[in-house]
Enzyme design. Structure first.
Site, PDB file in Angstrom:
ATOM      1  N   HIS A  19     -11.224 -15.126 -23.634  1.00 19.19           N
ATOM      2  CA  HIS A  19      -9.799 -14.789 -23.787  1.00 19.19           C
ATOM      3  C   HIS A  19      -9.538 -13.537 -22.955  1.00 19.19           C
ATOM      4  O   HIS A  19      -9.644 -12.415 -23.434  1.00 19.19           O
ATOM      5  CB  HIS A  19      -9.466 -14.558 -25.263  1.00 19.19           C
ATOM      6  CG  HIS A  19      -8.006 -14.385 -25.536  1.00 19.19           C
ATOM      7  ND1 HIS A  19      -7.434 -14.690 -26.755  1.00 19.19           N
ATOM      8  CD2 HIS A  19      -6.977 -13.922 -24.768  1.00 19.19           C
ATOM      9  CE1 HIS A  19      -6.141 -14.421 -26.723  1.00 19.19           C
ATOM     10  NE2 HIS A  19      -5.845 -13.944 -25.514  1.00 19.19           N
ATOM     11  N   HIS A  54      -6.884 -12.295 -19.731  1.00 21.23           N
ATOM     12  CA  HIS A  54      -5.801 -12.507 -18.769  1.00 21.23           C
ATOM     13  C   HIS A  54      -6.092 -11.638 -17.549  1.00 21.23           C
ATOM     14  O   HIS A  54      -6.124 -10.408 -17.660  1.00 21.23           O
ATOM     15  CB  HIS A  54      -4.461 -12.122 -19.382  1.00 21.23           C
ATOM     16  CG  HIS A  54      -4.139 -12.873 -20.634  1.00 21.23           C
ATOM     17  ND1 HIS A  54      -3.496 -14.090 -20.609  1.00 21.23           N
ATOM     18  CD2 HIS A  54      -4.387 -12.596 -21.946  1.00 21.23           C
ATOM     19  CE1 HIS A  54      -3.347 -14.532 -21.867  1.00 21.23           C
ATOM     20  NE2 HIS A  54      -3.893 -13.642 -22.680  1.00 21.23           N
ATOM     21  N   HIS A  69      -2.512 -19.913 -27.206  1.00 20.56           N
ATOM     22  CA  HIS A  69      -2.318 -18.786 -28.112  1.00 20.56           C
ATOM     23  C   HIS A  69      -1.569 -19.272 -29.343  1.00 20.56           C
ATOM     24  O   HIS A  69      -0.572 -19.993 -29.236  1.00 20.56           O
ATOM     25  CB  HIS A  69      -1.479 -17.697 -27.445  1.00 20.56           C
ATOM     26  CG  HIS A  69      -2.208 -16.881 -26.425  1.00 20.56           C
ATOM     27  ND1 HIS A  69      -3.006 -17.443 -25.455  1.00 20.56           N
ATOM     28  CD2 HIS A  69      -2.251 -15.532 -26.222  1.00 20.56           C
ATOM     29  CE1 HIS A  69      -3.519 -16.471 -24.704  1.00 20.56           C
ATOM     30  NE2 HIS A  69      -3.071 -15.308 -25.137  1.00 20.56           N
ATOM     31  N   GLU A 113      -1.109 -15.108 -33.617  1.00 20.00           N
ATOM     32  CA  GLU A 113      -1.230 -13.673 -33.349  1.00 20.00           C
ATOM     33  C   GLU A 113      -0.025 -13.011 -34.025  1.00 20.00           C
ATOM     34  O   GLU A 113      -0.143 -12.422 -35.084  1.00 20.00           O
ATOM     35  CB  GLU A 113      -1.242 -13.394 -31.847  1.00 20.00           C
ATOM     36  CG  GLU A 113      -1.289 -11.911 -31.505  1.00 20.00           C
ATOM     37  CD  GLU A 113      -1.046 -11.631 -30.021  1.00 20.00           C
ATOM     38  OE1 GLU A 113      -1.318 -10.498 -29.598  1.00 20.00           O
ATOM     39  OE2 GLU A 113      -0.560 -12.518 -29.302  1.00 20.00           O
ATOM     40  N   ASP A 173      -8.843  -9.658 -24.000  1.00 19.99           N
ATOM     41  CA  ASP A 173      -7.432  -9.996 -23.829  1.00 19.99           C
ATOM     42  C   ASP A 173      -6.866  -9.379 -22.545  1.00 19.99           C
ATOM     43  O   ASP A 173      -6.893  -9.991 -21.491  1.00 19.99           O
ATOM     44  CB  ASP A 173      -6.640  -9.564 -25.063  1.00 19.99           C
ATOM     45  CG  ASP A 173      -5.303 -10.282 -25.214  1.00 19.99           C
ATOM     46  OD1 ASP A 173      -4.971 -11.114 -24.352  1.00 19.99           O
ATOM     47  OD2 ASP A 173      -4.591 -10.010 -26.196  1.00 19.99           O
ATOM     48  N   ASP A 174      -6.330  -8.154 -22.644  1.00 21.80           N
ATOM     49  CA  ASP A 174      -5.750  -7.428 -21.511  1.00 21.80           C
ATOM     50  C   ASP A 174      -6.340  -6.017 -21.514  1.00 21.80           C
ATOM     51  O   ASP A 174      -5.681  -5.041 -21.898  1.00 21.80           O
ATOM     52  CB  ASP A 174      -4.232  -7.356 -21.632  1.00 21.80           C
ATOM     53  CG  ASP A 174      -3.592  -8.733 -21.662  1.00 21.80           C
ATOM     54  OD1 ASP A 174      -3.394  -9.308 -20.584  1.00 21.80           O
ATOM     55  OD2 ASP A 174      -3.311  -9.244 -22.769  1.00 21.80           O
TER      56      ASP A 174
END
Length: 346
Positions: free
Chosen positions: A22, A24, A206, A209, A287-288
């Site tokens: 996961h 990005h 996704h 969340e 994630d980011d």
């Protein structure tokens, strides 16, 4: 965690072969590179300096993050930009013990700015192939639709990308769904996901969340996904959670992201450990990472500290990441053997 000094178990944890599922790639854009690429491409940023960008990382929710995320992505213009971004992430991932990465990318973020899809694919792929040869990291690409846009726009993006599929068949194997969850349920994309399934793509989305557990159910039953990205709100629906456990559906959990975006207010309140101990196939991801204060090893360490995870549980999380990957079974087995050896070394 353990009684041994931090540096000892951190080194042990770093050495565990792990997959990141996961991630990005646009979310790995560090402020320093943001300014470098802006200068290269003649783009004026709305920030005075690197510190001003970091000061803007006080997110109140998912949307406040996305506003900055999309603005930052505007510096990505050339094939070299996408290559540089991806190689920087892969070097960091290798240092964290990542042996396989499945990178999400958002074509619509770039095509809406007039950047050709061919440019995006070429830059990402050049870095991924080079890292496969020089860093020993295998990888796949997951083309992700922006859920705040329409399904028709997702179809248009898919059709525009399909002529490139053969050239990138070694990398582009899956489809994802990201961006604003609230008000954009998975079933909004039922038709395009059906088409992607017909085309043989691996499917993720996704869900759970900021969105409710019902979005997780819809992603499973309507979109027919193989993995749920995030999924932490699944525990609010006991029947759903038991179904996820029974079906062995992986959850790609991102603890520091959840903390930064207010999904939890302290990591000690995160349900990662409860999900893991209940038998869910939990994985740890970043994630980011440029925006959320930590790459994948940082997420493992912070979770271990806050949730008192044992070494066996950390090994299970790493094993889950390898098993939940889209790698062929034989490659998974080889990496799991490596993990078993590394786990036994203190």
């Amino acid at each position: 965690m353990a009684a041994s000094p931090d540096h000892e178990w951190h080194a042990w944890l770093r050495a565990l072969p792990k997959a990141e599922l996961h991630l990005h790639i646009e979310g790995t854009l560090e402020p320093e590179m943001m300014f470098e690429l802006a200068g290269r491409n003649g783009i004026v940023l709305p920030y005075a300096d690197v510190q001003a960008v970091r000061d803007a990382y006080q997110f109140t929710d998912l949307q406040s993050f996305l506003d900055l995320y999309y603005a930052g992505a505007g510096v990505l213009v050339t094939e070299q930009d996408f290559y540089d971004l991806t190689m920087a992430y892969l070097r960091h991932a290798q240092a964290d013990g990542v042996v396989h990465a499945e990178l999400m990318f958002d074509p619509q973020t770039h095509t809406q700015r007039g950047i050709a899809l061919e440019t995006v694919f070429a830059g990402l792929a050049r870095a991924l192939r080079e890292a496969r040869d020089t860093l020993g990291i295998s990888s796949y690409l997951l083309l992700s639709f922006l859920r705040h846009l329409s399904e028709d726009e997702a179809f248009a993006t898919l059709e525009a990308a399909l002529p490139l599929r053969e050239a990138y068949a070694d990398l582009w194997i899956g489809i994802g769904l990201d961006s604003s969850e609230r008000g954009n349920p998975p079933e909004k994309f039922a038709r395009v996901y059906g088409r992607c399934a017909e085309l043989g793509f691996r499917l993720v989305a996704h869900a759970g969340e900021e969105g409710p557990p019902a979005y997780v159910r819809s992603a499973l039953d309507t979109l027919k996904v193989a993995r749920i990205d995030h999924g932490v709100r699944s525990s609010e629906d006991p029947a759903l959670l038991q179904d996820l456990i029974r079906r062995r559906v992986p959850l790609t959990v991102c603890p520091l992201s959840n903390l930064k975006l207010g999904v939890v207010h302290h990591l000690r309140n995160h349900n990662l450990a409860k999900l893991l101990r209940a038998g869910a196939v939990v994985t740890v991801n970043s994630d980011d990472p440029a925006y959320f204060g930590g790459y994948v090893l940082d997420n493992y360490i912070a979770s271990a500290d806050a949730l008192d995870l044992s070494r066996d549980e950390l090994v299970t999380l790493a094993a889950n990441s390898l098993k939940a990957s889209f790698l062929p079974p034989a490659e998974q087995a080889g990496l799991l053997d490596r993990l078993s050896i590394a786990a036994g070394q203190s």
